[in-house]
Design an enzyme around this catalytic site. Structure first.
Site, mmCIF file in Angstrom:
data_model
loop_
_atom_site.group_PDB
_atom_site.id
_atom_site.type_symbol
_atom_site.label_atom_id
_atom_site.label_comp_id
_atom_site.label_asym_id
_atom_site.label_seq_id
_atom_site.Cartn_x
_atom_site.Cartn_y
_atom_site.Cartn_z
ATOM 1 N N ASP A 121 -17.767 17.390 9.781
ATOM 2 C CA ASP A 121 -16.894 16.814 8.755
ATOM 3 C C ASP A 121 -17.598 16.730 7.415
ATOM 4 O O ASP A 121 -18.810 16.610 7.367
ATOM 5 C CB ASP A 121 -16.577 15.355 9.141
ATOM 6 N N PRO A 169 -8.141 -5.067 -1.180
ATOM 7 C CA PRO A 169 -8.991 -4.583 -2.278
ATOM 8 C C PRO A 169 -10.239 -5.446 -2.482
ATOM 9 O O PRO A 169 -11.186 -5.031 -3.137
ATOM 10 C CB PRO A 169 -8.071 -4.662 -3.509
ATOM 11 N N ARG A 218 -10.308 9.745 15.484
ATOM 12 C CA ARG A 218 -10.783 11.127 15.526
ATOM 13 C C ARG A 218 -12.253 11.222 15.942
ATOM 14 O O ARG A 218 -12.737 12.286 16.301
ATOM 15 C CB ARG A 218 -10.552 11.841 14.212
ATOM 16 N N GLU A 262 1.462 -11.503 -2.001
ATOM 17 C CA GLU A 262 0.301 -11.625 -2.893
ATOM 18 C C GLU A 262 -0.989 -11.870 -2.136
ATOM 19 O O GLU A 262 -2.078 -11.774 -2.697
ATOM 20 C CB GLU A 262 0.535 -12.798 -3.863
HETATM 21 N N1 LIG Z 1 -7.063 -0.875 -1.471
HETATM 22 C C1 LIG Z 1 -6.996 -1.464 -0.256
HETATM 23 N N2 LIG Z 1 -7.945 -1.352 0.689
HETATM 24 O O1 LIG Z 1 -7.534 -2.072 1.760
HETATM 25 N N3 LIG Z 1 -6.347 -2.648 1.528
HETATM 26 C C2 LIG Z 1 -5.978 -2.287 0.289
HETATM 27 C C3 LIG Z 1 -4.734 -2.699 -0.360
HETATM 28 O O2 LIG Z 1 -4.432 -2.281 -1.458
HETATM 29 N N4 LIG Z 1 -3.969 -3.566 0.358
HETATM 30 C C4 LIG Z 1 -2.742 -4.068 -0.181
HETATM 31 C C5 LIG Z 1 -2.492 -5.456 0.225
HETATM 32 C C6 LIG Z 1 -3.396 -6.151 1.003
HETATM 33 C C7 LIG Z 1 -3.150 -7.472 1.332
HETATM 34 C C8 LIG Z 1 -1.998 -8.076 0.872
HETATM 35 CL CL1 LIG Z 1 -1.706 -9.721 1.270
HETATM 36 C C9 LIG Z 1 -1.089 -7.384 0.099
HETATM 37 C C10 LIG Z 1 -1.353 -6.050 -0.228
#
Ligand SMILES: Nc1nonc1C(=O)NCc1ccc(Cl)cc1
Length: 231
Positions: free
Chosen positions: A169, A89, A154, A116
């Site tokens: 698309d 995120p 794709r 985490e």
């Molecule tokens: N939104 C998103 N976009 O790319 N990845 C996510 C996401 O939620 N990853 C979860 C996650 C990523 C790293 C770790 Cl350590 C633990 C959980």
């Protein structure tokens, strides 16, 4: 395209290799996929890949060494220098434009986090870019990695039959997609728009473009602004 994926759950990637466009593209050798489990790069009896966070707080953090050794093994396994992407995120939002850029690369390594987080020193030294697939949190990087991979696969030449082209698309031209219809012409009293039945392709194309603009204006005015700026 070569994909290497670092993941504690390699079996999840069957979702790509067992069905649909990504399965067929694999069979056609348009891409390759190798998964690498950090647990196989541990040296203790319990195959420890995570530990408690310095500074305290809830949950666990993925340790540097098993991940570093996984990345080293991937670099060792190919002559190409892989582009290393971490899904989280905290990454840059993914767009179709970014997907199109990444689709030009020969080798991509995807790092899937769990718990985490991942020791920051691994991210600082081994990761080329962090990508976010949306402003929400899922339990690990695997599903985001598979979404990124699918969006890339794709676009590989030969992945989509001649009858489905990625050019048409949604988002490929920066607009949302137009409505689609198929047989029967009428169902539950609802008819297909007449313009689509008359075979005048200039009119059909004009109607579809107008629908794309209308739909984008109604549902995603933010995209319309970028489209009009010719971004
Ligand atoms: N939104 C998103 N976009 O790319 N990845 C996510 C996401 O939620 N990853 C979860 C996650 C990523 C790293 C770790 Cl350590 C633990 C959980």
């Amino acid at each position: 395209m070569r994909f290497d994926v670092i993941t504690l759950f390699p079996e999840m990637f069957g979702a790509l290799t067992e069905s649909g466009v990504s399965r067929r593209a694999l069979q056609k050798q348009l891409y390759s996929l190798n998964t690498w489990n950090p647990r196989e790069f541990t040296h203790d009896r319990h195959k420890t890949v995570d530990d408690r966070p310095y500074g305290g707080g809830p949950g666990m953090v993925m340790m540097y060494q098993p991940l570093k050794d996984s990345v080293d093994a991937i670099r060792q396994a190919q002559t190409t220098k892989p582009h290393v992407i971490y899904l989280s995120p905290q990454g840059q939002p993914l767009t179709q434009e970014k997907v199109a850029q990444l689709a030009q690369l020969d080798s991509i390594t995807l790092l899937c986090g769990r718990y985490e987080g991942i020791d920051e020193r691994l991210l600082q030294t081994e990761v080329d870019e962090e990508i976010c697939i949306g402003d929400f949190v899922v339990s690990g990087g695997e599903l985001p990695a598979m979404m990124l991979m699918d969006s890339l696969i794709r676009l590989l030449p030969g992945a989509l039959g001649h009858d489905q082209s990625a050019e048409q698309d949604s988002f490929s031209d920066g607009l949302l997609d137009c409505p689609h219809y198929t047989r029967p012409e009428e169902v539950n009293g609802m008819r297909v728009p007449e313009v689509l039945l008359q075979g005048n392709h200039a009119k059909i194309d004009a109607w579809r473009h107008q629908q794309k603009l209308l739909r984008t204006e109604q549902r995603r005015p933010d995209l319309l602004a970028r489209y009009q700026d010719g971004e």
